[in-house]
Design a protein around this motif. Structure first.
Motif, PDB file in Angstrom:
ATOM      1  N   GLU A 578       1.048  -1.105   0.188  1.00 48.93           N
ATOM      2  CA  GLU A 578      -0.195   0.138  -0.222  1.00 48.93           C
ATOM      3  C   GLU A 578       1.191   0.782   0.042  1.00 48.93           C
ATOM      4  N   LYS A 579       1.542   1.253   0.366  1.00 47.88           N
ATOM      5  CA  LYS A 579       2.518   2.521   0.979  1.00 47.88           C
ATOM      6  C   LYS A 579       3.306   2.333  -0.317  1.00 47.88           C
ATOM      7  N   ILE A 580       4.048   1.419  -0.774  1.00 49.67           N
ATOM      8  CA  ILE A 580       4.339   1.883  -2.013  1.00 49.67           C
ATOM      9  C   ILE A 580       3.454   2.705  -3.579  1.00 49.67           C
ATOM     10  N   LYS A 581       2.644   2.140  -3.540  1.00 47.69           N
ATOM     11  CA  LYS A 581       1.858   2.160  -4.275  1.00 47.69           C
ATOM     12  C   LYS A 581       0.809   3.737  -4.118  1.00 47.69           C
ATOM     13  N   ARG A 582       0.582   3.819  -3.176  1.00 47.39           N
ATOM     14  CA  ARG A 582       0.852   5.587  -2.673  1.00 47.39           C
ATOM     15  C   ARG A 582       1.643   6.291  -3.301  1.00 47.39           C
ATOM     16  N   LEU A 583       3.565   5.801  -3.015  1.00 51.26           N
ATOM     17  CA  LEU A 583       4.383   6.727  -3.415  1.00 51.26           C
ATOM     18  C   LEU A 583       4.186   6.841  -4.792  1.00 51.26           C
ATOM     19  N   LEU A 584       3.543   5.223  -5.513  1.00 50.89           N
ATOM     20  CA  LEU A 584       3.933   5.757  -7.067  1.00 50.89           C
ATOM     21  C   LEU A 584       2.829   6.643  -7.621  1.00 50.89           C
ATOM     22  N   LEU A 585       1.392   6.544  -6.713  1.00 53.00           N
ATOM     23  CA  LEU A 585       0.824   7.672  -7.808  1.00 53.00           C
ATOM     24  C   LEU A 585       0.799   8.555  -7.111  1.00 53.00           C
ATOM     25  N   ASN A 586       1.622   9.287  -5.801  1.00 51.25           N
ATOM     26  CA  ASN A 586       1.141  10.336  -5.503  1.00 51.25           C
ATOM     27  C   ASN A 586       2.850  11.360  -6.677  1.00 51.25           C
ATOM     28  N   PHE A 587       3.648  10.613  -6.710  1.00 48.90           N
ATOM     29  CA  PHE A 587       4.720  11.611  -8.215  1.00 48.90           C
ATOM     30  C   PHE A 587       4.746  10.424  -9.060  1.00 48.90           C
ATOM     31  N   ASN A 588       3.556  10.253  -9.334  1.00 40.34           N
ATOM     32  CA  ASN A 588       2.922   9.726 -11.199  1.00 40.34           C
ATOM     33  C   ASN A 588       4.155   8.594 -11.338  1.00 40.34           C
ATOM     34  N   CYS A 589       4.848   7.958 -10.748  1.00 42.18           N
ATOM     35  CA  CYS A 589       6.240   7.473 -11.486  1.00 42.18           C
ATOM     36  C   CYS A 589       5.044   5.935 -11.707  1.00 42.18           C
ATOM     37  N   SER A 590       5.938   5.339 -12.639  1.00 37.61           N
ATOM     38  CA  SER A 590       5.587   4.346 -13.110  1.00 37.61           C
ATOM     39  C   SER A 590       6.826   3.367 -13.895  1.00 37.61           C
ATOM     40  N   THR A 591       7.715   3.706 -13.237  1.00 38.30           N
ATOM     41  CA  THR A 591       8.934   2.885 -13.724  1.00 38.30           C
ATOM     42  C   THR A 591       9.367   2.766 -12.820  1.00 38.30           C
ATOM     43  N   VAL A 592      10.370   1.853 -12.245  1.00 35.16           N
ATOM     44  CA  VAL A 592      10.943   0.758 -11.403  1.00 35.16           C
ATOM     45  C   VAL A 592      12.139   0.540 -11.420  1.00 35.16           C
ATOM     46  N   VAL A 593      13.507   0.610 -11.051  1.00 31.75           N
ATOM     47  CA  VAL A 593      14.897   0.280 -10.866  1.00 31.75           C
ATOM     48  C   VAL A 593      15.225  -0.576  -9.596  1.00 31.75           C
ATOM     49  N   ILE A 594      15.356  -1.400 -10.085  1.00 29.32           N
ATOM     50  CA  ILE A 594      16.168  -2.344  -8.717  1.00 29.32           C
ATOM     51  C   ILE A 594      17.109  -2.764  -9.496  1.00 29.32           C
ATOM     52  N   GLY A 595      18.160  -2.587  -7.965  1.00 27.18           N
ATOM     53  CA  GLY A 595      19.374  -3.015  -7.984  1.00 27.18           C
ATOM     54  C   GLY A 595      20.079  -4.473  -8.193  1.00 27.18           C
ATOM     55  N   ASN A 596      20.995  -4.767  -8.550  1.00 31.55           N
ATOM     56  CA  ASN A 596      20.809  -6.377  -8.443  1.00 31.55           C
ATOM     57  C   ASN A 596      21.904  -7.552  -7.134  1.00 31.55           C
ATOM     58  N   GLY A 597      21.822  -6.679  -6.616  1.00 34.89           N
ATOM     59  CA  GLY A 597      22.507  -7.112  -5.537  1.00 34.89           C
ATOM     60  C   GLY A 597      21.454  -8.099  -4.734  1.00 34.89           C
ATOM     61  N   THR A 598      21.991  -7.703  -2.719  1.00 32.68           N
ATOM     62  CA  THR A 598      21.196  -9.067  -2.254  1.00 32.68           C
ATOM     63  C   THR A 598      19.736  -8.777  -2.338  1.00 32.68           C
ATOM     64  N   ALA A 599      18.746  -9.941  -2.327  1.00 29.52           N
ATOM     65  CA  ALA A 599      17.627  -9.376  -2.094  1.00 29.52           C
ATOM     66  C   ALA A 599      17.255  -9.431  -4.089  1.00 29.52           C
TER      67      ALA A 599
END
Length: 995
Positions: A578-599
């Motif tokens: 829910e927190k992630i969804k709220r952040l994405l909607l508030n800032f109109n962000c549709s692209t997530v960049v994930i680092g390739n490290g642990t987890a």
């Protein structure tokens, strides 16, 4: 002007004292003739030294008043000839430098003899002398650089005098420009006119060796001698690789940056060898052990291995070789007599019962044998023969498991080298990565390595020595021939074979290290030139388990909008969604960049599951995986603390991960290149070479992309060709103090930025014209009626004058007319602005049309009629220079050549290892390229390997082949699964095509 004489070696006049290096040129010029004669093994007799006379220092030409009778005249059949450069791609000395030096010595000696001034002769430890000027009315010696250890300045281009063009017309000279040179290229053998820098000088090396540096450089790099000569001259003039590659293409025959770096590294190696030879000669002379035979052998050395072989007996603390001890006993005369006149040799006459080593005939024969073996092993012709012989034979390198106890070596480490525990391969066929692996195993005491030279090589070598090179001049008794046979056999076994082994190993290791470093550089370039993703709001995710996943949302202009931490893998995943969804909607962000490290894998699965469930609707969210190598190191660096003060280092990593997609180049230059993690055996290679190459690649990439000087960061600016940290800091300080740069010419006002630095960096710095027009428009409104005047001009843009009475003029004062120049937004160098304006007049274009379709149409139609070659001739420039002008005028203002490279691979779903089967066709992204294969991320958590044998030229696009990049990090490829090894977590792939 009459043709100038060839440079000839002359003997030193008796009026001039001979210093310690007076015999260098004689040995060098006579070496080829000595090798052809049977008596070549015999060293020349020492030239008796003349009594030293007072000699005035050449480093102080100011002592010679101008216009006096002792002023040196350089004549070529007539007096008062002005010295000019020859029209040639490889410049050669127009008059013998040694001849002019001797004349200068003679003239100045006559003058100083009257005063009896005490003056020390030129010695190897003398400081660097000042440059003497020529080309003035007094015709002094031109551009003569005197180094402490040579009596004449060698020319490395004498061998290609025939390729040089004579001067045809003095009209090539202008009041403030250097003459036009005609440069030979493969496409234009008759030569192209090229304007050299005003301070162009001959290819001059500090030390005189018995080999020519241009010729050796050409042989080692397989590049034409005239190109090597030009490259040496360009580097001597402190030109950077990006500047040479872009703006001096005709001089280097269109070589790319990688080739240029290879030539630069080889050149530095040769110069280092020459410098070390010079130091060794000084040291041995100081100890009084120098002989002419040894001097010749030292001056013949081209590699460190040869130098070590020759100089080892003379090292401090050395007991001396067997040959040295035999010479101390006085047996050298016997050895020479055996070769020259064996009938006169009586070994019994050398017996001295009371002297150890001379007490018996056997001792004397052994001593003579050692001296002959030493002479054979250090003879240039003999070594050249054995090396040539080895080129045509099967020489192998073998490795086997070392006999070590299990306590010293970890069994796990031993298992890593199972492929090399019983390994043998021809040295001509062995791969670079195999050499690096063998060397690592040897350093870890796991492997033992040896070079195997077949007995046939030894037999043929011994036969050649007896019948040709070392055959006695007259009849020799059988017992003396036996000594000679034993000497040759001993020389090969004890001296020559170890030398060959060291040379082979050193050459293989050097080539492997260079290729490894070059591969690292190619990967780094590919990563830095990854297509940026501008105009998007991005969420960077630094995955983690216990400490949670760090989030950072950045704006399209790289500003930090929000940071947070979510715990996705501790049983709170649903609440955090829910927190992630709220952040994405508030800032109109549709692209997530994930680092390739642990987890990373678990975080990717988490986002892929939410995307598949359409959880983030109405946003169409996609994600991509990027390398986070070096992000943690950068997050705690002073640069990061200055850029993001007060922010937790873990959150800084998330910001860095997001910015790596938005503008990879601007972000990755903040990290030390070797920490980016796209290399192979990077810890086993020369760290100096690695750092120099990677820094050069970063400079090349930043320069070719270009920077907007009014908005770029100091970190990015310091990587521009010709700039460094201090100059970048000065530019930023000037910008903060005086406001934005209006044009490139203002760079000359920055403290510490001289003409050379400006020449190197100007073409890579951009000035956005829209920004300047808006700035000047606002200034015009604000400052109307004041003493500061801003006037809008019709063609050039804006004219700014700012005068403050009572202020002293300084370099940073804006007391000049400033005009925005639309050419400053292009890749055209300021030195070509005049040609660009003439070109525009030819096609009927204006500066306002730069980058617009009408400009592109005018250029296209004009070139179809005229042709680029004829047009370049009309403009008196070269085709490469004209092509840069055409590109600069055609490219739109926001042009970025990184768009030719691959973008990050955005995904919505995840693939599991269980879904894979042999034959499955997938798309993936190249993670790393090595000498043995390409690692590809196919989205299953394990990178697959495409063996290098499966990467054929036919599978690469024409663009990739033309760029000489092959496959590198970031490339998108289509692959087929060949094999799946689940226990060992290995996937073997086949390359289908590059997307």
């Amino acid at each position: 002007m009459s043709s100038l004489p060839r440079r000839a070696k002359i003997k030193v006049q008796t009026a001039v004292p001979i210093d310690e290096y007076s015999s260098f040129s004689e040995l060098s010029s006579a070496s080829e003739e000595d090798d052809k004669e049977d008596s070549a093994w015999e060293p020349q007799k020492k030239v008796p030294r003349n009594p030293k006379q007072p000699v005035c220092k050449e480093s102080k030409p100011k002592r010679v008043p101008r216009g006096k009778k002792n002023t040196l005249k350089i004549s070529d059949g007539s007096e008062g000839v002005v010295v000019k450069e020859l029209n040639s791609s490889v410049l050669i000395a127009d008059v013998d430098l040694e001849d002019r030096k001797n004349k200068l010595d003679t003239v100045q000696t006559l003058k100083t003899a009257k005063t009896k001034r005490k003056n020390s002769a030129q010695s190897p430890s003398a400081p660097r002398t000042k440059k003497l000027k020529v080309g003035e009315e007094t015709n002094k010696v031109s551009n003569f650089k005197s180094e402490s250890n040579s009596t004449e300045t060698p020319s490395t281009s004498t061998l290609w005098e025939g390729a040089c063009k004579k001067e045809e017309d003095e009209d090539d000279y202008t009041a403030d420009q250097s003459p036009l040179k005609k440069i030979k290229t493969e496409s234009c053998p008759q030569g192209q006119p090229v304007r050299f820098p005003a301070n162009a000088s001959n290819v001059v090396e500090e030390a005189e060796m018995n080999w020519d540096i241009v010729q050796v450089l050409s042989e080692r790099t397989n590049i034409e001698p005239w190109v090597c000569g030009n490259i040496i001259r360009l580097f001597n003039d402190d030109n950077t690789i990006p500047f040479i590659v872009r703006y001096r293409k005709e001089l280097i025959n269109n070589l790319d940056a990688d080739y240029l770096r290879e030539v630069q590294q080889t050149l530095e190696e040769l110069r280092t060898v020459a410098k070390k030879v010079r130091g060794t000669i000084q040291k041995i002379k100081k100890e009084g052990k120098m002989s002419e035979c040894l001097l010749r052998a030292l001056l013949n050395c081209k590699t460190f291995e040869e130098l070590e072989h020759v100089s080892a007996p003379y090292k401090t603390g050395s007991k001396g070789t067997k040959a040295q001890r035999a010479r101390q006993l006085g047996l050298e005369e016997a050895a020479r007599t055996l070769l020259e006149n064996p009938g006169m040799l009586n070994l019994l006459s050398y017996i001295q019962p009371s002297v150890k080593g001379l007490s018996t005939l056997q001792d004397i024969e052994t001593g003579v044998q050692h001296i002959l073996a030493d002479m054979i092993a250090k003879d240039r012709e003999t070594l050249d023969f054995i090396r040539k012989l080895c080129q045509n034979r099967y020489i192998s390198i073998q490795s086997s498991l070392a006999k070590v106890s299990s306590k010293k070596v970890n069994e796990k480490d031993v298992g890593k080298f199972h492929l090399y525990q019983n390994f043998s391969c021809n040295i001509r066929n062995i791969q670079h990565h195999q050499i690096l692996a063998i060397n690592r195993g040897e350093n870890l005491k796991i492997l033992t390595v040896k070079v195997n030279i077949p007995d046939g090589v030894k037999n043929e070598f011994c036969r050649w020595c007896i019948q040709n090179r070392w055959r006695p001049r007259r009849f020799a008794r059988p017992e003396l021939m036996k000594i000679l046979h034993n000497s040759i056999d001993d020389s090969f076994k004890r001296l020559i074979y170890p030398l060959l082994c060291r040379e082979f190993r050193a050459k293989l290791t050097s080539d492997a290290e260079k290729e490894s470093v070059m591969m690292f550089g190619r990967n780094l370039r590919q990563l830095l030139l990854t297509n940026p993703v501008p105009g998007r709001t991005l969420m960077g995710v630094d995955p983690g388990y216990k400490h949670g996943c760090k989030l950072a949302i950045i704006s399209p202009t790289s500003q930090i909008l929000h940071t947070d931490v979510v715990y996705l893998h501790c049983g709170q995943g649903f609440q955090e969604a829910e927190k992630i969804k709220r952040l994405l909607l508030n800032f109109n962000c549709s692209t997530v960049v994930i680092g390739n490290g642990t987890a990373c894998r678990e975080t990717e699965a988490y986002f892929a599951d939410l995307i598949m469930k359409n959880y983030f609707a109405p946003l169409d969210v996609v994600y991509c995986i990027v390398s986070e190598a070096g992000a943690s190191i950068y997050s705690v660096s002073p640069e990061a603390n200055k850029e993001m003060p007060g922010l937790d280092p873990n959150l800084r990593s998330a910001v860095s991960i997001a910015r790596r997609v938005q503008d990879p180049l601007a972000e990755l230059v903040k990290i030390e290149p070797k920490h980016i993690g796209v290399g192979m055996y990077q810890h086993d290679v020369s760290q100096t070479l690695l750092k120099a190459t990677l820094d050069s690649v970063v400079e090349e990439c930043v320069s070719f992309v270009g920077v907007d000087i009014n908005i770029c960061s100091e970190v990015l600016l310091r990587h521009i060709a010709g700039l460094n940290a201090n100059r970048a800091k000065s530019i930023i300080e000037w910008r903060e103090k005086n406001g934005p740069f209006i044009n490139r010419e203002q760079l000359k006002k920055v403290k510490g930025l001289g003409p050379k630095s400006f020449q190197q960096c100007a073409g890579f710095i951009r000035i956005n014209q829209d920004y300047i027009r808006k700035l000047c428009s606002s200034q015009h409104t604000e400052s109307a009626g004041s003493s500061q005047r801003v006037a809008v001009t019709s063609l050039a843009g804006v004219e700014v004058t700012s005068e403050k009475p009572g202020k002293k003029k300084s370099k940073t004062a804006a007391n000049v007319v400033l005009k925005p120049d639309p050419l400053d937004q292009t890749c055209i160098h300021p030195e070509s602005y005049n040609i660009a304006m003439r070109f525009l007049s030819f096609i009927g274009g204006t500066l306002c049309e730069i980058g617009k379709p009408e400009m592109q149409q005018k250029i296209k139609s004009f070139l179809e009629k005229e042709g680029i070659e004829k047009l370049a001739e009309r403009l008196q420039t070269t085709v490469p220079s004209l092509q840069i002008i055409i590109d600069g005028l055609s490219q739109p203002e926001s042009f970025d050549f990184r768009t030719d490279f691959s973008q990050p691979d955005f995904k919505r779903s995840i693939v599991c290892l269980q879904d894979l089967q042999v034959g499955t066709v997938l798309t993936g992204k190249v993670e790393n390229a090595t000498l043995f294969g390409i690692f590809v991320d196919i989205g299953v958590g394990i990178t697959g390997l495409i063996p290098i044998r499966n990467v054929t030229e036919a599978k690469l696009s024409k663009t990739k082949r033309r760029r000489s990049l092959g496959l590198g990090p970031g490339e998108r490829v289509e692959v087929q699964v060949l094999n799946i090894d689940v226990p060992r977590s290995r996937i073997t792939l086949d390359l289908i095509r590059v997307l």
